[in-house]
Design an enzyme around this catalytic site. Structure first.
Site, PDB file in Angstrom:
ATOM      1  N   GLY A 134       0.843  -1.191   0.000  1.00 32.91           N
ATOM      2  CA  GLY A 134       0.000   0.000   0.000  1.00 32.91           C
ATOM      3  C   GLY A 134       0.876   1.238   0.000  1.00 32.91           C
ATOM      4  O   GLY A 134       0.969   1.952   0.989  1.00 32.91           O
ATOM      5  N   ALA A 160       0.243   7.559   0.244  1.00 31.60           N
ATOM      6  CA  ALA A 160       0.893   8.741   0.814  1.00 31.60           C
ATOM      7  C   ALA A 160       1.881   8.367   1.929  1.00 31.60           C
ATOM      8  O   ALA A 160       3.053   8.734   1.875  1.00 31.60           O
ATOM      9  CB  ALA A 160      -0.166   9.715   1.318  1.00 31.60           C
ATOM     10  N   ASN A 216      -4.510   2.896  10.959  1.00 24.99           N
ATOM     11  CA  ASN A 216      -5.278   3.577  12.003  1.00 24.99           C
ATOM     12  C   ASN A 216      -6.242   2.613  12.671  1.00 24.99           C
ATOM     13  O   ASN A 216      -6.704   1.650  12.064  1.00 24.99           O
ATOM     14  CB  ASN A 216      -6.068   4.740  11.400  1.00 24.99           C
ATOM     15  CG  ASN A 216      -5.201   5.961  11.157  1.00 24.99           C
ATOM     16  OD1 ASN A 216      -4.251   6.226  11.888  1.00 24.99           O
ATOM     17  ND2 ASN A 216      -5.529   6.722  10.125  1.00 24.99           N
ATOM     18  N   LYS A 237      -4.116   7.777  19.790  1.00 19.79           N
ATOM     19  CA  LYS A 237      -4.423   8.288  18.458  1.00 19.79           C
ATOM     20  C   LYS A 237      -5.891   8.049  18.109  1.00 19.79           C
ATOM     21  O   LYS A 237      -6.559   8.927  17.574  1.00 19.79           O
ATOM     22  CB  LYS A 237      -3.513   7.648  17.399  1.00 19.79           C
ATOM     23  CG  LYS A 237      -3.773   8.287  16.033  1.00 19.79           C
ATOM     24  CD  LYS A 237      -2.780   7.949  14.973  1.00 19.79           C
ATOM     25  CE  LYS A 237      -3.105   8.765  13.720  1.00 19.79           C
ATOM     26  NZ  LYS A 237      -2.434   8.272  12.533  1.00 19.79           N
ATOM     27  N   ASN A 275     -12.971  12.424  13.075  1.00 21.76           N
ATOM     28  CA  ASN A 275     -13.194  11.914  11.716  1.00 21.76           C
ATOM     29  C   ASN A 275     -14.678  11.908  11.335  1.00 21.76           C
ATOM     30  O   ASN A 275     -15.048  12.513  10.326  1.00 21.76           O
ATOM     31  CB  ASN A 275     -12.563  10.531  11.553  1.00 21.76           C
ATOM     32  CG  ASN A 275     -11.119  10.601  11.094  1.00 21.76           C
ATOM     33  OD1 ASN A 275     -10.850  10.639   9.910  1.00 21.76           O
ATOM     34  ND2 ASN A 275     -10.195  10.638  12.030  1.00 21.76           N
TER      35      ASN A 275
END
Length: 324
Positions: free
Chosen positions: A7, A10, A102, A204, A212
């Site tokens: 993956g 970014a 995440n 986090k 979000n």
């Protein structure tokens, strides 16, 4: 050291450039125009006014690469189950899987030490396939703090941050995690080895669980969410429900809720990843960031009325957009 970044978007692209420049044997798994551009021109990283270019192996077929020392998964967490079979050729007897994703990772209850030991979570690992077929014993936890973006196919722009805390599920400082951390440091990254990696995962997630979905529903940036009294209060309510659940599993938060919100406010006019996904028509990362907290609330019998309400709204929003 053979490293495959599965993956290479970014964050994966950022890691790929840094690790390749540090001398690692890096391979990147990507697809589409981004892959084509990397094959043609290499992978370019823009940091401030500096430009770094590397030419690692790039493919959309992991079977070409063979077994690796480390496979760093940089996909959105909800995408992992769909690539389990494709990852298999990368796994040798001693390969470690680094979950740079995440939310709560699939291995969370491995060597956890309470009544949930060995449990899987349906919202992030449907049917327990990641646990069975990737193996929790392979996993090394990794929290991603930098912000990066794909500026154009084959071009990554670094926005801020260089911190990737690492840790074993057991809390030990294994030879594998020490080797990986040393490579990250050589690559110019901060990679502290934590003996309580789950605490950092929740720290986090504490922000992600509220900022979000609220941003996806309101299209507000972090500074607005954390400054407006109503959305700040909503965020705090979701975070307090999350904290109660996490503490039931033995998690210790090193900052209080107000300080965590203030930290997000200081980031400024930043669009969360979920809002960016909504705007770009990409599947939204709802289950790993929000649904999983609701599921763990059910396990602990802790009510989550605020999370339930916001989750219902953002799920409906994503379904209407065809992104869930």
């Amino acid at each position: 050291m053979k490293i495959c970044i599965y993956g290479a978007g970014a964050i994966g692209g950022y890691l790929g450039v840094q690790l390749a420049q540090a001398g690692a044997d890096v391979s990147l798994v990507a697809r589409g125009a981004h892959l084509a551009a990397m094959r043609a021109n290499g992978l370019k990283l823009l940091i401030g006014d500096e430009e770094r270019v590397v030419h690692p192996r790039c493919t959309d077929n992991p079977a070409e690469l063979g077994p690796q020392d480390f496979v760093i998964i940089c996909l959105k967490a909800h995408s992992i189950t769909g690539v389990i079979e494709a990852i298999q050729p990368l796994l040798g007897p001693h390969t470690r899987i680094v979950t740079a994703v995440n939310g709560i990772p699939y291995w969370y209850f491995y060597k956890h030490g309470n009544e949930c030991e060995g449990s899987t979570l349906e919202s992030i690992d449907p049917g327990g396939r990641q646990w069975r077929e990737l193996g929790p014993e392979r996993a090394i936890g990794c929290i991603v703090y930098p912000a990066t973006e794909i500026e154009a196919p084959g071009v990554i722009r670094h926005v801020y941050g260089d911190r990737f805390p690492l840790g074993e599920a057991s809390g030990e400082k294994s030879a594998d995690v020490e080797r990986l951390a040393a490579l990250f440091v050589k690559a110019g990254l901060q990679a502290p080895i934590l003996d309580r990696i789950r605490d950092e995962i929740w720290l986090k997630l504490w922000g992600n669980v509220c900022f979000n979905p609220i941003s996806a529903l309101t299209h507000a940036t972090l500074d607005k969410i954390c400054t407006d009294p109503s959305t700040r209060a909503l965020s705090k309510a979701m975070m307090l429900e999350t904290q109660s659940i996490a503490e039931t599993f033995g998690v210790k938060f090193r900052v209080d809720v107000e300080r965590r919100i203030e930290g997000a406010r200081k980031v400024g006019a930043h669009k969360t990843s979920m809002l960016q996904d909504l705007e770009r028509g990409r599947p939204m990362e709802i289950d790993p960031l929000v649904t999983v907290v609701q599921e763990m609330g059910r396990l602990t019998r802790i009510p989550t009325p605020t999370i339930d309400a916001v989750l219902a709204l953002v799920t409906q929003r994503a379904r209407i957009a065809g992104l869930y």
